[in-house]
Design a protein around this motif. Structure first.
Motif, PDB file in Angstrom:
ATOM      1  N   GLU A  38       0.848  -1.192   0.000  1.00 47.80           N
ATOM      2  CA  GLU A  38       0.000   0.000   0.000  1.00 47.80           C
ATOM      3  C   GLU A  38       0.885   1.244   0.000  1.00 47.80           C
ATOM      4  O   GLU A  38       1.882   1.304   0.712  1.00 47.80           O
ATOM      5  CB  GLU A  38      -0.882  -0.029   1.252  1.00 47.80           C
ATOM      6  CG  GLU A  38      -2.057   0.864   1.240  1.00 47.80           C
ATOM      7  CD  GLU A  38      -3.012   0.535   2.391  1.00 47.80           C
ATOM      8  OE1 GLU A  38      -4.154   0.967   2.298  1.00 47.80           O
ATOM      9  OE2 GLU A  38      -2.615  -0.136   3.357  1.00 47.80           O
ATOM     10  N   GLN A  60      -5.250   2.541  -1.638  1.00 45.60           N
ATOM     11  CA  GLN A  60      -6.288   1.524  -1.501  1.00 45.60           C
ATOM     12  C   GLN A  60      -7.407   1.904  -0.547  1.00 45.60           C
ATOM     13  O   GLN A  60      -8.514   1.392  -0.656  1.00 45.60           O
ATOM     14  CB  GLN A  60      -5.670   0.210  -1.000  1.00 45.60           C
ATOM     15  CG  GLN A  60      -4.650  -0.375  -1.937  1.00 45.60           C
ATOM     16  CD  GLN A  60      -3.995  -1.616  -1.373  1.00 45.60           C
ATOM     17  OE1 GLN A  60      -4.541  -2.296  -0.520  1.00 45.60           O
ATOM     18  NE2 GLN A  60      -2.800  -1.922  -1.861  1.00 45.60           N
ATOM     19  N   ARG A  61      -7.116   2.813   0.416  1.00 47.54           N
ATOM     20  CA  ARG A  61      -8.087   3.100   1.469  1.00 47.54           C
ATOM     21  C   ARG A  61      -7.988   4.527   1.975  1.00 47.54           C
ATOM     22  O   ARG A  61      -6.998   5.210   1.756  1.00 47.54           O
ATOM     23  CB  ARG A  61      -7.843   2.204   2.685  1.00 47.54           C
ATOM     24  CG  ARG A  61      -7.952   0.754   2.462  1.00 47.54           C
ATOM     25  CD  ARG A  61      -7.655  -0.014   3.721  1.00 47.54           C
ATOM     26  NE  ARG A  61      -6.219  -0.010   4.007  1.00 47.54           N
ATOM     27  CZ  ARG A  61      -5.695  -0.401   5.155  1.00 47.54           C
ATOM     28  NH1 ARG A  61      -6.465  -0.824   6.127  1.00 47.54           N
ATOM     29  NH2 ARG A  61      -4.397  -0.379   5.353  1.00 47.54           N
ATOM     30  N   ILE A  63      -8.138   5.989   5.799  1.00 46.46           N
ATOM     31  CA  ILE A  63      -8.106   5.586   7.201  1.00 46.46           C
ATOM     32  C   ILE A  63      -8.303   6.846   8.027  1.00 46.46           C
ATOM     33  O   ILE A  63      -7.589   7.835   7.840  1.00 46.46           O
ATOM     34  CB  ILE A  63      -6.781   4.888   7.563  1.00 46.46           C
ATOM     35  CG1 ILE A  63      -6.552   3.676   6.665  1.00 46.46           C
ATOM     36  CG2 ILE A  63      -6.770   4.499   9.039  1.00 46.46           C
ATOM     37  CD1 ILE A  63      -5.170   3.045   6.785  1.00 46.46           C
ATOM     38  N   GLN A  77     -11.967   2.773   8.663  1.00 43.28           N
ATOM     39  CA  GLN A  77     -11.302   2.664   7.365  1.00 43.28           C
ATOM     40  C   GLN A  77     -12.332   2.308   6.305  1.00 43.28           C
ATOM     41  O   GLN A  77     -13.318   1.613   6.575  1.00 43.28           O
ATOM     42  CB  GLN A  77     -10.177   1.645   7.409  1.00 43.28           C
ATOM     43  CG  GLN A  77     -10.599   0.242   7.774  1.00 43.28           C
ATOM     44  CD  GLN A  77      -9.427  -0.703   7.786  1.00 43.28           C
ATOM     45  OE1 GLN A  77      -8.398  -0.468   7.163  1.00 43.28           O
ATOM     46  NE2 GLN A  77      -9.568  -1.808   8.492  1.00 43.28           N
ATOM     47  N   TYR A  78     -12.094   2.835   5.122  1.00 41.28           N
ATOM     48  CA  TYR A  78     -12.996   2.625   3.986  1.00 41.28           C
ATOM     49  C   TYR A  78     -12.152   2.308   2.760  1.00 41.28           C
ATOM     50  O   TYR A  78     -11.194   3.033   2.458  1.00 41.28           O
ATOM     51  CB  TYR A  78     -13.827   3.880   3.709  1.00 41.28           C
ATOM     52  CG  TYR A  78     -14.695   4.285   4.874  1.00 41.28           C
ATOM     53  CD1 TYR A  78     -15.965   3.739   5.038  1.00 41.28           C
ATOM     54  CD2 TYR A  78     -14.242   5.189   5.823  1.00 41.28           C
ATOM     55  CE1 TYR A  78     -16.756   4.098   6.115  1.00 41.28           C
ATOM     56  CE2 TYR A  78     -15.031   5.551   6.905  1.00 41.28           C
ATOM     57  CZ  TYR A  78     -16.281   4.997   7.044  1.00 41.28           C
ATOM     58  OH  TYR A  78     -17.056   5.356   8.119  1.00 41.28           O
ATOM     59  N   GLY A  79     -12.504   1.231   2.078  1.00 43.28           N
ATOM     60  CA  GLY A  79     -11.849   0.933   0.814  1.00 43.28           C
ATOM     61  C   GLY A  79     -12.246   1.974  -0.221  1.00 43.28           C
ATOM     62  O   GLY A  79     -13.352   2.531  -0.160  1.00 43.28           O
ATOM     63  N   GLU A  82     -15.575   1.873  -1.842  1.00 41.21           N
ATOM     64  CA  GLU A  82     -16.752   2.237  -1.061  1.00 41.21           C
ATOM     65  C   GLU A  82     -17.131   3.712  -1.196  1.00 41.21           C
ATOM     66  O   GLU A  82     -18.203   4.115  -0.763  1.00 41.21           O
ATOM     67  CB  GLU A  82     -16.514   1.940   0.422  1.00 41.21           C
ATOM     68  CG  GLU A  82     -16.327   0.475   0.740  1.00 41.21           C
ATOM     69  CD  GLU A  82     -16.062   0.254   2.204  1.00 41.21           C
ATOM     70  OE1 GLU A  82     -17.029   0.347   2.990  1.00 41.21           O
ATOM     71  OE2 GLU A  82     -14.896   0.005   2.562  1.00 41.21           O
ATOM     72  N   TRP A 131      -7.384   2.445  -8.696  1.00 41.32           N
ATOM     73  CA  TRP A 131      -7.856   1.255  -7.995  1.00 41.32           C
ATOM     74  C   TRP A 131      -8.915   0.531  -8.832  1.00 41.32           C
ATOM     75  O   TRP A 131      -8.883  -0.691  -8.960  1.00 41.32           O
ATOM     76  CB  TRP A 131      -8.390   1.645  -6.624  1.00 41.32           C
ATOM     77  CG  TRP A 131      -8.869   0.501  -5.786  1.00 41.32           C
ATOM     78  CD1 TRP A 131     -10.143   0.241  -5.401  1.00 41.32           C
ATOM     79  CD2 TRP A 131      -8.078  -0.545  -5.217  1.00 41.32           C
ATOM     80  NE1 TRP A 131     -10.187  -0.892  -4.623  1.00 41.32           N
ATOM     81  CE2 TRP A 131      -8.931  -1.392  -4.499  1.00 41.32           C
ATOM     82  CE3 TRP A 131      -6.717  -0.844  -5.248  1.00 41.32           C
ATOM     83  CZ2 TRP A 131      -8.482  -2.518  -3.823  1.00 41.32           C
ATOM     84  CZ3 TRP A 131      -6.274  -1.966  -4.576  1.00 41.32           C
ATOM     85  CH2 TRP A 131      -7.151  -2.791  -3.869  1.00 41.32           C
TER      86      TRP A 131
END
Length: 140
Positions: A38, A60-61, A63, A77-79, A82, A131
């Motif tokens: 990451e 990727q996320r 946080i 945390q969210y991808g 999302e 992504w």
């Protein structure tokens, strides 16, 4: 696991002016959550529901870490997959980012500098596109 120096280099390469935030206690709590593959893109501090939060953007996320208190820190945390939408509101040199997620939840981050909010938003959009392209290649 990545070390602080590797993460600092990644942030500097992305022109993150807040790279010194890696020295905050909240960041060290999230350090073990960052995957080796990451890449750290940006860090900002803002207010969510009148509480200070540290936001980390990776490739990727997202946080989000609440400022540590006697009770500890709260981490969300969210991808990137999302994130449905992002809204930027500005009030002179101050800005707010509103994240709209797949499950229809909203998170509004207030009291950001306009410059940092713009940069975070730009990098978030690029990260989501990258992504999504990686996922599409994997699924095809």
């Amino acid at each position: 696991m990545k070390n602080i120096d590797q993460i600092k280099k990644e942030l500097i390469s992305n022109h993150c002016s807040n790279f010194e935030l890696i020295e905050k206690r909240e960041f060290t709590r999230a350090l073990n959550m960052i995957f080796d593959l990451e890449k750290m893109l940006y860090l900002i501090v803002g207010s969510i529901d009148n509480e200070p939060w540290l936001l980390l953007l990776t490739d990727q996320r997202i946080i989000m870490i609440q400022k540590e208190t006697e009770m500890g820190s709260f981490i969300q945390q969210y991808g990137l997959e999302e994130v449905n939408d992002l809204k930027l509101d500005s009030f002179g040199k101050i800005a707010a980012l509103t994240f709209i997620f797949e499950n229809k939840s909203l998170i509004k981050v207030d009291y950001l500098s306009l410059k940092q909010a713009n940069e975070f938003g730009r990098l978030l959009v690029e990260a989501i596109e990258n992504w999504t392209n990686k996922l599409d290649q994997f699924l095809v």
